[in-house]
Design a protein around this motif. Structure first.
Motif, PDB file in Angstrom:
ATOM      1  N   ASN A  69      10.956   3.614   2.291  1.00 46.67           N
ATOM      2  CA  ASN A  69      10.077   3.556   1.446  1.00 46.67           C
ATOM      3  C   ASN A  69       9.433   2.282   0.984  1.00 46.67           C
ATOM      4  O   ASN A  69      10.367   1.298   0.599  1.00 46.67           O
ATOM      5  N   ALA A  70       8.074   1.822   1.317  1.00 43.53           N
ATOM      6  CA  ALA A  70       7.909   0.611   0.926  1.00 43.53           C
ATOM      7  C   ALA A  70       8.093  -0.033  -0.433  1.00 43.53           C
ATOM      8  O   ALA A  70       8.299  -1.239  -0.522  1.00 43.53           O
ATOM      9  N   ASP A  95       0.880  -1.171   0.241  1.00 45.91           N
ATOM     10  CA  ASP A  95       0.021  -0.030  -0.037  1.00 45.91           C
ATOM     11  C   ASP A  95       0.847   1.304   0.000  1.00 45.91           C
ATOM     12  O   ASP A  95       1.554   1.680   1.073  1.00 45.91           O
ATOM     13  N   GLU A  96       1.105   1.846  -1.138  1.00 42.54           N
ATOM     14  CA  GLU A  96       2.054   3.008  -1.327  1.00 42.54           C
ATOM     15  C   GLU A  96       1.517   4.249  -0.448  1.00 42.54           C
ATOM     16  O   GLU A  96       2.391   4.807   0.195  1.00 42.54           O
ATOM     17  N   GLU A  97       0.092   4.287  -0.506  1.00 43.95           N
ATOM     18  CA  GLU A  97      -0.224   5.506   0.213  1.00 43.95           C
ATOM     19  C   GLU A  97      -0.099   5.482   1.738  1.00 43.95           C
ATOM     20  O   GLU A  97       0.344   6.320   2.375  1.00 43.95           O
TER      21      GLU A  97
END
Length: 445
Positions: A402-403, A314-316
């Motif tokens: 940063n995932a 989930d980038e957000e």
């Protein structure tokens, strides 16, 4: 900890001995508080003759760790003599200069620098720390080194029970047995899954009933009389007995399709019960995965680890999600729901576990095999207090970096798709263990 430590406090009397002696006393007290197997002199070793006499008196001691404290500057003759007698990893310890201005009272850092230079030249395993005995990070580093030594000793005694073969194409679950033993000391023992199925069906109720009661006490909605529950208990109690007879403390178990087709019950409950009881177990006969689980359990003081696939980004939210189809120690369930009994999401057969993982600080790791040998993946994260995301067991983790980038790098690095997780920060311990085992570390924040 039951780790043997040899403490060498080194100092020259040409420096300020009042401060040096105080550092020695405080350092020795700290070491005594952290480990039971400490071998230490009664005073600072101020000459190579004193060092020789100390080592002669303790010639039978085989330490797991050498703590070499350069209390004042001293040349490398000391560490060379120690290396000639002992091949244990070395923790070089320099202390802070007590004041700035005027005479250089200890010059400890230069002594540590000289020692590290010599250890590096001779290609010896060592680590370094700078600080006084009262500083929190010093105790933290010492605990990590001691835990790593303890875990390395236990790995050399560990036998993994490989129950059946890994599924076709699951190459990541297999290992080079000789390389694993050479690198970690871990040995493998093969067990026939079909034979265990047949034997388990003959287990009497008196023998398997306690397994049902143990599960029912922690898993909501479990039907004691359901056929799959009975088969779970029969198989689990029988396999556990067989593993105990051989001194096996970890199991890598083939799960599908055999459990569903041959036994008529889901394997996830067996894995979950074993992990809850402190016997780490992996599905799909993943040997590297279960060794990682064992390491995390030992480094965290016995906490139950989790093994899951990396299934969602989930980038957000800058999170990643880990999942598996129904395995997980009961105590890992989010307290808001607890562990619930369910059925396998694909095979629709019981019993499996249904829950989201409990929140808290976690360490994610994987003992990974490449064509060049072993490496250790290490990541920190925060397991969020999220609702269960997928059928089975799952957890949402916010990583330090940063995932999206981290997942991209994990793919390019070719890490295995099973990741081990424990609810503790054991990053420093994993780094120390990897150094001790001589394997590369790949660390993400």
């Amino acid at each position: 900890m039951d780790v043997k430590v040899a403490y060498f406090p080194i100092g020259r009397t040409t420096f300020e001995m009042e401060t040096a002696n105080r550092v020695f006393r405080e350092s020795k007290e700290l070491l005594e508080s952290l480990c039971r197997g400490l071998t230490a002199p009664e005073s600072i070793l101020a000459s190579t003759a004193e060092l020789d006499e100390f080592m002669a008196r303790h010639r039978d001691v085989k330490p797991d760790l050498i703590v070499y404290q350069s209390i004042t500057f001293a040349d490398a003759e000391f560490i060379v003599k120690i290396m000639e007698r002992c091949d244990a990893p070395v923790l070089v310890w320099s202390v802070r200069e007590p004041s700035v201005g005027g005479r250089l009272r200890l010059n400890s850092l230069t002594g540590g620098n000289s020692t590290c230079n010599t250890l590096k030249f001779f290609e010896r395993s060592f680590n370094f720390m700078l600080g006084n005995p009262g500083e929190p990070h010093i105790a933290r580093t010492l605990r990590a080194e001691l835990a790593a030594a303890d875990a390395a000793n236990k790995l050399r005694e560990l036998t993994v029970g490989v129950v059946g073969e890994h599924p076709a194409g699951f190459y990541f679950s297999g290992v080079d047995e000789r390389l694993l033993m050479k690198t970690t000391g871990v040995k493998l023992a093969k067990l026939d899954l079909q034979q265990l199925f047949e034997e388990s069906l003959q287990v009497p109720e008196a023998e398997y009933a306690p397994m049902i009661e143990a599960a029912a006490a922690k898993v909501a909605g479990l039907s004691r009389d359901d056929e799959t529950t009975v088969k779970f208990a029969k198989f689990s109690s029988h396999l556990k007995k067989r593993l105990a007879e051989r001194g096996i403390k970890a199991a890598a178990m083939r799960c599908w399709p055999d459990f569903f087709v041959e036994l008529g019950a889901a394997p996830c409950s067996t894995l979950s019960q074993f992990i809850e009881d402190g016997l780490v177990a992996s599905c799909e006969a993943d040997v590297g995965g279960v060794v990682t689980m064992y390491v995390l359990q030992e480094l965290s003081g016995g906490l139950p680890p989790y093994l899951g696939d990396l299934v969602h980004v989930d980038e957000e939210m800058n999170t990643v999600s880990f999942w598996h189809c129904g395995a997980g120690a009961y105590s890992l369930a989010n307290p808001s729901t607890g562990a619930q009994a369910g059925v396998h999401p694909n095979r629709k057969m019981g019993f499996t576990l249904e829950f989201g993982l409990k929140p808290g600080r976690v360490t994610i790791a994987r003992l990974s095999q490449t064509s060049k040998g072993y490496r250790m993946l290490i990541m920190r994260g925060e397991m969020l207090d999220s609702p269960q995301q997928f059928a089975g067991t799952s957890g949402e983790v916010r990583l330090g970096g940063n995932a999206r980038e981290i997942v991209h790098n994990l793919m390019l690095e070719g890490f295995e798709p099973h990741y081990a997780i424990v609810h503790a920060d054991v990053v420093e311990e994993l780094k120390a263990l990897s150094k001790r085992l001589g394997i590369e570390t790949v660390i993400y924040p």
